[in-house]
Design an enzyme around this catalytic site. Structure first.
Site, PDB file in Angstrom:
ATOM      1  N   GLY A   1      73.502 -82.623  30.263  1.00 30.06           N
ATOM      2  CA  GLY A   1      74.071 -81.287  30.303  1.00 30.06           C
ATOM      3  C   GLY A   1      75.571 -81.396  30.448  1.00 30.06           C
ATOM      4  N   ASP A   2      76.225 -80.258  30.640  1.00 25.64           N
ATOM      5  CA  ASP A   2      77.685 -80.194  30.793  1.00 25.64           C
ATOM      6  C   ASP A   2      78.400 -80.984  29.676  1.00 25.64           C
ATOM      7  OD1 ASP A   2      76.940 -78.759  32.990  1.00 25.64           O
ATOM      8  OD2 ASP A   2      77.831 -80.076  34.473  1.00 25.64           O
ATOM      9  N   ASN A   3      79.015 -82.117  30.066  1.00 25.91           N
ATOM     10  CA  ASN A   3      79.810 -82.875  29.071  1.00 25.91           C
ATOM     11  C   ASN A   3      78.944 -83.910  28.355  1.00 25.91           C
ATOM     12  OD1 ASN A   3      81.566 -81.705  31.130  1.00 25.91           O
ATOM     13  ND2 ASN A   3      83.219 -82.784  30.091  1.00 25.91           N
TER      14      ASN A   3
END
Lengths: 718, 718
Positions: free
Chosen positions: A312-314
């Site tokens: 997730g995120d980056n």
């Protein structure tokens, strides 16, 4: 004696005694910090592994403030602007959040930007527009009145989207904004490695470096009211920079246009049939990300620690089902699990030592408050993911949030104790063996394996009206006794349908990457599928399968499916075939089907189509034969236990295996059975919170009656 | 004293006394025969006009049997055939009715037929296929396995479709089949004129020759079970012949392909956006039909008789709203009237001396039997068409079927007496004057004026699930106090929107000739409409207006409409605008709207869109401003008195004329008011079969209260 292991707890400072208590009750063997929390010193001295969250390309403002030219970039498109005169002023920042982004004037707009007449699709010559940097506008001359124009422009992203989201949501006031940087740039490139080398030395107590995540955040852009404007969990928007564009051109031999990224404002979401340029671009980024991430993982390994990645995120460019993922050399991936499909998305990841699912609910006040019993959500989530676990268990589970909140709910603490025991119990029974599988199904889309278990997703685990009807297929599949593969149209064009596949599924709204759009005008695709079905394959279409208006058909596989969709062009052709067949394998025990958003104007193309559900002038469920093969059409398949049963039966039917349906079979749709032949076990699960009675048919088709308590999991010897 | 005139009765032999009685009761001044009935000698001696049905190109088997090479032709497409091997046999007659058609082997199939690979769209080289005339098959070699193939082939039509329909429906046994012939051929050409010249001499008692109709039947093809397979009331299928194709090439300078007619099996129905080739072709046929029909009309006129045309059956090429119709020189057109739109379709026909509507119910046993009261249908039909009559009355009305059946229902006889009186009463009040009109609306589609009042029609007056939602617009318009024009996309591209138009309507499902399909990628079309709305015009979109996926929009006029449709590509863009405005001019008095089939996934594109009805994540009704202009979007508009009111208000609102809404206005939606300023009358009608109370606001906006009896029409002095 208490089972122990395979469980990770979040923890916080000044909560040592209670943490120890919960470690004991839940049999945890690892603890982790969270964004904004620090581990208590005392915890580190316990006999548990320690995970520590690590940010690569954010959370280093001291560095990036000295190199602002290395901030992460993004291509954005202005609003559509209608000209009413011969000149037009376009306000670039209209609708964007000035705290998040700023136009990039460092690089020559005339080289890197694009002004497009959206009425014609033509690019406006650069001599016809100019940039006003003071008020962030583009002035266009010689415009055509009453045409619409957009400007595609490069910006810098000044604020990491996850940090921004948390900041705004939790009202962090004047806390400094995490500035994301692009590790493709020289200073950032050097910095990220140097810093990690230093960090691993300075954190000897950390056993597992939990990368959150690597370099590029999924696309998340806010609007001028600081609310989410655009979110694409798969989006490569924030991987863009002048240097990646230059490197791309050098390697691939052609330059990308801004439009290749901006894509008419759709920004190549996962629902767009990807262009060749976009596929080339993401491949290029993936290769770079894998190479760079590997260097970081190597540093971690050299320090004697494990490397774990948060999904997730980056995470952009790391795709765990992509072809470069293996190279990264990660020990583990952890991700949020809310249901069966998200569990399989984590559990099926190849090339890692172990997978970990962060279970819900999060220990946050929205769930853990005096007006709510968090056990309810925990139980629901566990039941929906447990059925997937029976097919392929995670190696570890964990929780997130504030541990002290959970601690205040003794009933919850006790319930999670049961869950963690049951989880370890599943692992010990399954013990790495393969459960009995009735057939192999391949889900076909533009994305193939790359987006395994991620089809129809916009933003991770969020509900959208336009997707739930199709996501139900994945959710149902996650716990069914079938092997699930994901395959792309291009693979079928090149190599046909793989030998070991019994059934293929094509589902989605027309024109999307999932249904396939123009792929279906490719004779190799339809030819190979027809041939395969004709030779005995099974084809299941949901919604608008193989849909593109071409040569007198809308469903290009109308011949295989036995149904097509009326667009108005063929109203003049009488539609005689409306009679429903009852007592069919698929509708024998049930006739009240739920197709979610369903699909209008579906009609049977011939008398040979077996219509299984018809009302309001439309076919909702049907089957057909094609040579030795079979097909099933469904107007939609939102998730439910009944629809799971329908999908299962549809696959068995399409594969000509309905005779095998009643071996290892439970009669009650709220229950499921999984068999582990190598280990000599079978497990019956009650997926409901009520007591259920069911017959279980064994491998010889002999029935035994069971009564299962709410949520019960029962292990039996074969 | 009894009013008399403007009414036509069917009649039959041996029914003289009763016919006289009905002539008196209904004030009839004309009688007519029907298909299969003969006039009674006694009738001819009465003081009534006599109409006689005349068939030009059927019902002359003695002639055509000597010239079978002049039978009417048709291009047909075989079924789709999937190849499973390197050769493929296509059965031409599979799915066709052998009594109706036979393949044309007189003309070289290699020249006139086409074999198409429908998987690629490629034409198969003629050396790769051969025809087997004995069993009506085409054998194709060197096929691509698992591609689909079709054969487009010329056939002869051996049986007139209307005659066939009546024959099969009424089980006429071994009665000979009327063979249709093509008057473009030399013998037929000479015969039709010679025969008519002879016929007018032999029928001195005939005052009006009722052509039923001229040369080419609308496309009506039966299947192998002798049931309707394909019906297109506008279809030019049965105008085709080798000679027309050769003549076309000579005049237009290019040859048509079979595919120009076959059109992937859609056969260029009125729902297809017409190709240039098809428009050229129908224009070519229309010119020929007008020229030939004129010669027949001249013969009729030379014999001192009137020429009337029935709008139906063999009407293809005569289109009364087309550019050649005036040349035919007809005195009259008669057509079937079932509601307001079909009334206006007849009543608005230009260039004739008088129009006549054949009202429903038909005097057939399905309605006239002991279990049914035919007054009910007669009353409903009269109410729905009367409101259109108030806008533009027919010149005459009439009935059809077996008069003796009607005679057996005295209540019906009495009711029709009232209707005919009321009809004459309307004419005498209106007296050729123009009713008050609030604005002019133009309905825009691919067809423009040519298909005035005929949009969304498949088969004359038949209900289809896919059309009622849009046909309601026409039905509503037929009685509203607005001038209605029909305009084509091409006209707007060339000349913009005409000066006198206040509102334009675009409605239909995406891709159809009515919505417009690819027309909307033409910058001239969208540019001219945007400019016109911006300067104060009103735009109403229903369903999928201006829909085609192009440059980031689905509705190309999304900027004007303020709404677009989500196809899945822009799910990543948040849709914030969902708040409904209440108390708006359009939803002030009503919120329970009915959108028929409605339209999914419509969303507001900006905060400036005024959402008037929103539920289930979708906009159903909205308005927007655009410069000085306004737009209204509706998800559908099936006919009802409430929706008629909604459309009326939407037009007034879009035209910035809502201030004028309450002059000459009735408060009760079941009622309407029409004003005839030149004559000093206004008329209030009760469109329901219940008593209604309503306020009527006059030209100064002053209200008067009325109570109207069921179905009442009240005339008042202004």
């Amino acid at each position: 004696m208490k089972n122990k292991g395979r469980v990770t707890l979040p923890t916080e400072q000044n909560f040592l005694k209670e943490t120890k208590e919960l470690i004991d009750k839940w049999g945890a063997d690892a603890v982790r910090d969270s964004d904004g929390t620090e581990l208590d010193k005392g915890i580190i001295e316990l006999d548990t592994k320690v995970y520590k969250t690590y940010f690569v390309a954010r959370g280093h403002n001291d560095f990036i403030k000295k190199h602002l030219e290395e901030m992460q970039q993004l291509y954005l498109m202005s609003k559509f602007n209608t000209a009413t005169d011969k000149t037009l002023e376009v306000a670039l920042m209209d609708g964007y959040y000035e705290e998040q982004i700023e136009p990039d004037y460092r690089h020559d707009p005339k080289k890197w930007w694009e002004v497009i007449d959206r009425t014609t699709g033509d690019v406006v010559a650069t001599e016809n527009w100019s940039v006003n940097k003071e008020d962030h506008t583009v002035n266009i001359n010689n415009v055509e009145p009453f045409h619409e124009y957009t400007v595609s422009f490069l910006v810098y992203m000044k604020w990491d989207p996850t940090h921004m989201y948390n900041h705004i949501t939790n009202d962090w006031g004047d806390a400094p904004h995490d500035i994301p940087f692009d590790v493709r740039q020289p200073n950032s490139q050097a910095y990220m490695k140097d810093y990690l080398k230093k960090w691993v030395k300075e954190n000897p107590e950390t056993d597992v470096v939990r990368f959150t995540t690597f370099f590029y955040h999924f696309t998340l852009v806010f609007n001028d009211l600081a609310k989410e404007k655009f979110v694409d969990w798969f989006g490569y928007g924030s991987t863009v920079s002048v240097s990646v564009l230059e490197a791309f051109e050098k390697e691939k031999g052609y330059a990308l246009r801004p439009e290749d990224i901006v894509d008419q404002g759709y920004y190549n979401t996962a629902f767009r049939v990807p262009s060749k340029a976009y596929l080339d671009y993401i491949d290029f980024v993936q290769a770079f990300v894998a190479e760079q991430a590997k260097e970081l993982v190597d540093i971690v390994h050299d320090a004697g620690k494990e490397a774990m990645m948060f999904l997730g995120d980056n995470w952009i460019g790391t795709e765990p089902y992509g072809k470069y993922f293996e190279k990264i050399g990660l020990d583990s991936v952890v991700g949020s699990v809310g249901d069966g499909a998200t569990l399989r998305m984590i559990a099926d990841i190849p090339h890692i030592k172990y997978s970990e699912g962060r279970f819900l609910p999060y220990f946050f006040p929205d769930t853990f408050n005096e007006n709510n019993n968090p056990v309810t959500e925990a139980n629901e989530r566990w039941l929906s993911s447990r059925r997937a676990m029976m097919r392929n268990p995670l190696d570890r589970i964990g929780y997130g949030g504030y541990l002290h909140l959970a601690y205040e709910f003794p009933e919850f603490v006790e319930y999670i104790g049961k869950v963690t025991d049951e989880f370890r119990d599943i692992i010990s029974h399954v013990d790495g063996s393969k459960p009995l599988t009735k057939l192999k199904v391949a889900f076909v889309s533009s994305w193939g394996k790359l987006r395994s278990w991620q089809y129809f997703m916009v933003s991770h685990a969020l509900w959208y009206k336009q997707i739930y009807t199709y996501q139900g297929i994945l959710e149902s599949l996650s716990g069914l006794p079938v092997d699930v593969d994901f395959i792309s149209f291009d693979e079928i064009k090149e190599n046909g349908v793989p030998e070991d596949v019994s059934v293929i599924i094509n589902a989605g709204d027309a024109g999307t990457a999932f249904s396939g759009g123009d792929h279906w005008t490719d004779p190799k695709l339809v030819g190979n599928i027809r041939k395969w079905v004709h030779n005995g394959g099974g084809f299941i279409g949901v919604g608008e399968p193989s849909a593109v208006s071409h040569q007198g058909r809308y469903f290009q596989l109308a011949d295989v499916l036995g149904v097509d969709k009326e667009l108005g062009f063929s109203l003049s052709s009488n539609k005689y075939f409306t009679e429903t067949t009852t007592g069919h394998f698929l509708n024998r025990n049930r006739t009240d089907f739920d197709y979610g958003e369903s699909m209008k104007n579906i009609y049977a193309t011939s008398k040979d189509t077996t219509i299984l559900d018809y009302s309001d002038g439309e076919v909702h469920l049907s089957s057909s034969t094609y040579g030795k093969g079979r097909s099933v059409y469904m107007a939609g398949l939102p998730f439910s236990v009944e629809n799971t049963r329908l999908l299962y039966k549809a696959m068995m039917y399409a594969a000509n295996k309905e005779d095998e349906y009643t071996t290892w079979h439970v009669t009650n749709a709220n229950c499921e059975v999984n068999v582990y032949p190598e280990k000599g076990w079978y497990a019956i699960i009650n997926n409901s919170m009520e007591q259920q009675k069911t017959d279980v048919y064994n491998g010889e088709g002999k029935a035994l009656s069971y009564t299962l308590e709410p949520s019960e999991l029962r292990w039996e010897r074969i």
